[in-house]
Design a protein around this motif. Structure first.
Motif, PDB file in Angstrom:
ATOM      1  N   ALA A 161      45.454  46.993  33.927  1.00  0.00           N
ATOM      2  CA  ALA A 161      44.836  48.285  33.630  1.00  0.00           C
ATOM      3  C   ALA A 161      44.095  48.244  32.301  1.00  0.00           C
ATOM      4  O   ALA A 161      43.115  48.974  32.088  1.00  0.00           O
ATOM      5  CB  ALA A 161      45.903  49.380  33.605  1.00  0.00           C
ATOM      6  N   ILE A 162      44.520  47.357  31.393  1.00  0.00           N
ATOM      7  CA  ILE A 162      43.874  47.218  30.091  1.00  0.00           C
ATOM      8  C   ILE A 162      42.834  46.101  30.099  1.00  0.00           C
ATOM      9  O   ILE A 162      41.710  46.275  29.619  1.00  0.00           O
ATOM     10  CB  ILE A 162      44.925  46.944  28.989  1.00  0.00           C
ATOM     11  CG1 ILE A 162      45.880  48.133  28.870  1.00  0.00           C
ATOM     12  CG2 ILE A 162      44.243  46.662  27.649  1.00  0.00           C
ATOM     13  CD1 ILE A 162      47.060  47.884  27.942  1.00  0.00           C
ATOM     14  N   THR A 163      43.192  44.943  30.659  1.00  0.00           N
ATOM     15  CA  THR A 163      42.291  43.784  30.596  1.00  0.00           C
ATOM     16  C   THR A 163      41.206  43.811  31.663  1.00  0.00           C
ATOM     17  O   THR A 163      40.133  43.254  31.484  1.00  0.00           O
ATOM     18  CB  THR A 163      43.078  42.473  30.762  1.00  0.00           C
ATOM     19  OG1 THR A 163      43.682  42.441  32.079  1.00  0.00           O
ATOM     20  CG2 THR A 163      44.171  42.349  29.718  1.00  0.00           C
ATOM     21  N   GLY A 164      41.485  44.462  32.801  1.00  0.00           N
ATOM     22  CA  GLY A 164      40.535  44.511  33.893  1.00  0.00           C
ATOM     23  C   GLY A 164      40.486  43.214  34.691  1.00  0.00           C
ATOM     24  O   GLY A 164      41.107  42.202  34.330  1.00  0.00           O
ATOM     25  N   THR A 165      39.778  43.237  35.800  1.00  0.00           N
ATOM     26  CA  THR A 165      39.602  42.069  36.661  1.00  0.00           C
ATOM     27  C   THR A 165      38.330  42.236  37.469  1.00  0.00           C
ATOM     28  O   THR A 165      38.011  43.344  37.919  1.00  0.00           O
ATOM     29  CB  THR A 165      40.801  41.884  37.617  1.00  0.00           C
ATOM     30  OG1 THR A 165      40.527  40.815  38.520  1.00  0.00           O
ATOM     31  CG2 THR A 165      41.096  43.141  38.404  1.00  0.00           C
ATOM     32  N   GLU A 166      37.571  41.154  37.648  1.00  0.00           N
ATOM     33  CA  GLU A 166      36.365  41.226  38.478  1.00  0.00           C
ATOM     34  C   GLU A 166      36.738  41.280  39.958  1.00  0.00           C
ATOM     35  O   GLU A 166      36.004  41.835  40.763  1.00  0.00           O
ATOM     36  CB  GLU A 166      35.468  40.011  38.219  1.00  0.00           C
ATOM     37  CG  GLU A 166      34.664  40.116  36.933  1.00  0.00           C
ATOM     38  CD  GLU A 166      33.665  38.985  36.790  1.00  0.00           C
ATOM     39  OE1 GLU A 166      33.604  38.138  37.712  1.00  0.00           O
ATOM     40  OE2 GLU A 166      32.956  38.947  35.776  1.00  0.00           O
ATOM     41  N   ASN A 167      37.831  40.637  40.318  1.00  0.00           N
ATOM     42  CA  ASN A 167      38.254  40.629  41.710  1.00  0.00           C
ATOM     43  C   ASN A 167      38.939  41.930  42.073  1.00  0.00           C
ATOM     44  O   ASN A 167      39.612  42.545  41.246  1.00  0.00           O
ATOM     45  CB  ASN A 167      39.236  39.493  41.978  1.00  0.00           C
ATOM     46  CG  ASN A 167      38.558  38.149  41.916  1.00  0.00           C
ATOM     47  OD1 ASN A 167      38.429  37.583  40.843  1.00  0.00           O
ATOM     48  ND2 ASN A 167      38.122  37.652  43.047  1.00  0.00           N
ATOM     49  N   THR A 168      38.789  42.323  43.311  1.00  0.00           N
ATOM     50  CA  THR A 168      39.549  43.448  43.811  1.00  0.00           C
ATOM     51  C   THR A 168      40.978  42.987  44.062  1.00  0.00           C
ATOM     52  O   THR A 168      41.221  42.042  44.811  1.00  0.00           O
ATOM     53  CB  THR A 168      38.952  43.998  45.122  1.00  0.00           C
ATOM     54  OG1 THR A 168      37.629  44.466  44.873  1.00  0.00           O
ATOM     55  CG2 THR A 168      39.795  45.142  45.664  1.00  0.00           C
TER      56      THR A 168
END
Length: 210
Positions: A161-168
């Motif tokens: 939730a903080i770092t994020g991700t490009e993948n779903t």
């Protein structure tokens, strides 16, 4: 003298023959070793592809490699999914090893850059808690591993939730385990890490994380 020459000739031929055979045997042993290594590599690749039957199948590894955010979160997610797959496969010994690996990766997580002060504080708390549960997984029987994996999954979700991700990513949920328990997956297909082969497909996709 002729007899001596004849004897020496026979000895020389025998020596050459034995040397040739020895070289041939060594070459065969090397070929066999190389062949066994190739078979082991193929088996390891096959094993990796079949832990989850979906997350690591075909494009699963490519998805993991494509994860962004920072490099640390990518490494954490990769080790997390490997651990999840071991629990899906009911593999207590492998989950112990992967729990220790994940604990190390989490311990190396760098929260000193690219985040606000508030995010740094939150990430520090998340990582400390996650390390504790990963370490417990590295020492426990499979039932206790799954108990700690539930809280670890919450920590990893909070990290993402903080770092994020490009993948779903797919947050999946099993209503049967411990009053309801969630985990993350790279695939919509349900492979339950809390029950493994007992109830492999128990659960549903709760939400997508982009």
């Amino acid at each position: 003298m002729s007899k001596l020459k004849s004897t020496l000739g026979i000895v020389a031929i025998a020596f050459i023959t034995l040397t040739a055979m020895s070289c041939k045997d060594n070459k065969n042993e090397q070929n066999n070793a190389d062949g066994n290594h190739s078979e082991m590599s193929a088996d390891e690749d096959h094993s990796k592809m079949n832990h989850d039957n979906s997350d690591e199948h075909h494009d699963g590894d490519k998805k993991e490699m494509a994860m962004s955010g920072d490099g640390n979160s990518q490494a954490v997610l990769k080790d997390y999914f490997n651990l999840k797959n071991a629990l899906v496969a009911d593999d207590n010994a492998k989950a112990k090893t992967l729990g220790a690996t994940l604990a190390t990766t989490l311990g190396n997580f760098d929260v000193s850059s690219n985040f606000s002060d508030t995010q740094k504080a939150e990430l520090k708390d998340i990582i400390e808690d996650a390390v504790e549960h990963a370490e417990h997984i590295s020492e426990s029987d499979i039932d206790h591993q799954r108990e700690h994996f539930k809280i670890l999954s919450k920590d990893v979700s909070d990290m993402v939730a903080i770092t994020g991700t490009e993948n779903t990513l797919y947050q999946q949920f099993c209503p049967m385990y411990d009053g309801g328990s969630a985990w993350l997956s790279l695939s919509k297909d349900i492979k339950n890490p809390y029950y493994g082969s007992q109830m492999l497909n128990c659960g549903k996709v709760q939400k997508e994380i982009n």
